[in-house]
Design an enzyme around this catalytic site. Structure first.
Site, PDB file in Angstrom:
ATOM      1  N   SER A 186       0.844  -1.194   0.000  1.00 45.93           N
ATOM      2  CA  SER A 186       0.000   0.000   0.000  1.00 45.93           C
ATOM      3  C   SER A 186       0.875   1.238   0.000  1.00 45.93           C
ATOM      4  CB  SER A 186      -0.904   0.013   1.236  1.00 45.93           C
ATOM      5  OG  SER A 186      -1.527   1.279   1.413  1.00 45.93           O
ATOM      6  N   TYR A 213      -1.954  -0.095  10.529  1.00 48.61           N
ATOM      7  CA  TYR A 213      -2.134  -0.591   9.163  1.00 48.61           C
ATOM      8  C   TYR A 213      -0.908  -0.263   8.322  1.00 48.61           C
ATOM      9  CZ  TYR A 213      -3.721  -0.855   4.342  1.00 48.61           C
ATOM     10  OH  TYR A 213      -3.813  -1.149   2.996  1.00 48.61           O
TER      11      TYR A 213
END
Length: 244
Positions: A144, A157
């Site tokens: 990501s 995250y």
């Protein structure tokens, strides 16, 4: 689009029941790969497989929980029995739970670590013998943009995705000599169920971001994975930062 050099290859895609994973599986199958769909939701996997097969592709559904070693081991056996040795693995499964560091339940952090890091390692360990025995194979990790950028409420995250990015970088040295091409893809915002599940202030932040920067379609990620894995063996696209 369809790409040469994927026909006849056996691919495994985790998190294949929806969103990015389903799009990746569809794109690989459209180029002739046999695709094993791994995820927890059996009925959703069946829907993805039916669409692939309706378009002439080959798909196998394998209900799998990547937080369970026995489940992943059973998936390896099922894939081998149906398709034989695996030459392409896409570690896509992931979970996003944005919350303030001061109030987030530890169980939410543990869930992200279990899926985004330990689950990735579990799948990697299970299929590495196949990849290293293939002569030419591909390992793709869906990380990501959060591995590099920081946003409120996404600390844990982002840390899990930074781990995935570092893992991919390190594995190139270890798995490259046996012929495994390791590619790390770091998308920005992508249309998926993960986005739909983020509400409250975190959801508002994403809505503002999308209104300014736009959002990628899952199919665009699927096409990218098919493209990079279809390149000749001597072309190594190590890392893609893929944003709108």
């Amino acid at each position: 689009m369809t790409y040469e050099n994927l026909a006849g290859r056996t691919a495994v895609v985790t998190g294949a029941a929806s969103g990015i994973g389903a799009a990746i599986a569809a794109s690989l199958a459209a180029s002739g790969a046999r695709v094993a769909l791994l995820a927890r939701r059996t009925s959703r996997l069946a829907e993805v497989a039916e669409k692939i097969q309706a378009n002439g592709g080959k798909a196998l559904t394998v209900t799998t929980d990547i937080t369970s070693s026995s489940s992943v081991d059973a998936a390896v056996t099922a894939v081998h029995e149906a398709f034989g040795r695996v030459g392409l693995v896409v570690n896509n499964a992931g979970v996003t739970i944005p919350q303030a560091i001061t109030s987030a339940p530890f169980s939410d952090w543990q869930q992200m670590i279990d899926v985004n890091v330990t689950g990735v390692l579990r799948v990697l360990r299970a299929f590495t013998p196949d990849l290293t025995a293939s002569g030419h194979a591909d390992l793709v990790s869906i990380s990501s943009i959060g591995a590099h950028e920081f946003f409120p409420d996404y600390a844990v995250y982002g840390a899990t995705k930074a781990a995935v990015t570092y893992l991919s970088k390190s594995l190139r040295a270890e798995l490259g000599p046996p012929g495994v091409r390791v590619t790390n893809i770091e998308p920005g915002l992508v249309e998926s169920e993960l986005r739909a599940g983020i509400t409250g202030e975190a959801g508002e932040m994403l809505d503002n971001w999308i209104s300014q920067a736009g959002i990628l379609a899952a199919e665009e990620l699927g096409d990218l994975v098919a493209y990079v894995t279809s390149r000749p063996a001597h072309i190594n696209s190590r890392e893609w930062l893929y944003a709108f």
